[in-house]
Design a protein around this motif. Structure first.
Motif, PDB file in Angstrom:
ATOM      1  N   HIS A   1      72.005 -10.655  56.373  1.00 59.00           N
ATOM      2  CA  HIS A   1      71.553  -9.674  55.362  1.00 59.00           C
ATOM      3  C   HIS A   1      70.315  -8.977  55.883  1.00 59.00           C
ATOM      4  O   HIS A   1      69.700  -9.425  56.851  1.00 59.00           O
ATOM      5  CB  HIS A   1      71.199 -10.401  54.050  1.00 59.00           C
TER       6      HIS A   1
ATOM      7  N   HIS B   1      69.259 -10.493  59.495  1.00 61.29           N
ATOM      8  CA  HIS B   1      68.979 -11.873  59.891  1.00 61.29           C
ATOM      9  C   HIS B   1      69.770 -12.854  59.040  1.00 61.29           C
ATOM     10  O   HIS B   1      70.279 -12.496  57.966  1.00 61.29           O
ATOM     11  CB  HIS B   1      67.472 -12.161  59.817  1.00 61.29           C
TER      12      HIS B   1
ATOM     13  N   ARG C   1      63.606 -28.705  57.310  1.00 60.36           N
ATOM     14  CA  ARG C   1      63.274 -27.314  57.655  1.00 60.36           C
ATOM     15  C   ARG C   1      62.698 -26.664  56.407  1.00 60.36           C
ATOM     16  O   ARG C   1      63.408 -26.127  55.581  1.00 60.36           O
ATOM     17  CB  ARG C   1      64.509 -26.542  58.140  1.00 60.36           C
TER      18      ARG C   1
END
Ligand SMILES: O=C(O)CCC(=O)C(=O)O
Length: 280
Positions: free
Chosen positions: A116, A213, A225
């Protein structure tokens, strides 16, 4: 800031739509924010989204405007060296804070972030818009490092937003925009040049609002993460009252004061405070 090669950072940002600065964030912020993020994960906000379905392993957690309810998030967004960096890269005298977005992928999370670009999601127009992606763990491709399509911010495209998860109730509003659908990038990966970096805590990625990305899941069995995207806006940014932007989502609206901005109006006030050079 003095030790930075700002000329090169700006050049890479403008050419590629994305670049990295190593060791930019002092580790005291990282430590404070790790604790703050874990607090948020234990007490999810009203607009937060669990992108991982209950039956799957791991957890992909998304949340917005956390600075409004958590002092550490606010201090980090407003008082760290990020606002000054935004002003320098954008060549904008003033910087307002647009919002923060938490994107955590815990170990064994399969869910990817779809390809997107950000601007179609947002009710704003202008050139002085920048995002910083800050990681609070070591990040590698295996744990969901974000990948960027080099130069895609210059494609002159404005693709329809993609929903990050199923059943998030964002899909229907995005359809209202009637925008061109993102091409099938995953089936044609060889056609694109991807940029991605392994990160250590303290490193930041800088990205353009139109660079495309996405990220894969976190396939590690133990490394987390925890990522935070911080969005800053400058002098030429104004409100764009297009239908379907994320801010019109019922849950996002529920955590914000009434939005009375008109098309073309500058974003200021308590919700999008001026944070550079003046103190809020
Ligand atoms: O963290 C991710 O997987 C996606 C990040 C993103 O979309 C952003 O920073 O705008």
């Amino acid at each position: 800031m003095e030790n930075l090669n700002l000329k090169k950072i700006k050049k890479d940002y403008l050419n590629d739509g994305v670049t990295i600065i190593r060791n930019f964030i002092d580790l005291h912020w990282i430590k404070e924010m790790q604790i703050a993020i874990d607090h948020i994960l234990s007490f999810p906000g009203k607009a937060s989204i669990e992108y991982t379905p209950q039956e799957n392993t791991g957890r992909y957690y998304g949340d917005f405007f956390i600075w409004r309810r958590n002092k550490s998030f606010k201090k980090f967004a407003f008082d760290s060296n990020l606002p000054e960096l935004a002003s320098k890269i954008l060549d904008s005298k003033n910087i307002n804070f647009f919002y923060d977005q938490l994107l955590v992928k815990e170990p064994k999370t399969k869910e990817s972030t779809p390809w997107h670009h950000d601007l179609p999601y947002w009710p704003i127009k202008g050139n002085h818009i920048i995002s910083f992606w800050v990681g609070f763990d070591r990040v590698s491709k295996n744990t969901g490092a974000v990948e960027y399509i080099k130069g895609s911010h210059k494609w002159n495209k404005f693709f329809a937003p993609a929903s990050f998860g199923k059943d998030t109730r964002f899909e229907n509003s995005y359809k209202k925009m009637g925008l061109e659908v993102m091409p099938d990038i995953n089936s044609n990966l060889g056609d694109y040049e991807l940029l991605s970096w392994d990160l250590n805590p303290g490193d930041i990625i800088i990205h353009h609002p139109l660079v495309i990305h996405g990220s894969l899941g976190n396939f590690s069995s133990k490394t987390r993460r925890r990522g935070l995207a911080l969005r800053y806006i400058g002098d030429d940014v104004t409100w764009d009252d297009r239908p379907g932007t994320f801010i019109k989502n019922k849950n996002v609206k529920s955590i914000l004061p009434p939005l009375n901005y008109k098309n073309g109006e500058a974003l200021t006030g308590d919700l999008f405070p001026l944070i550079w050079p003046n103190k809020y």
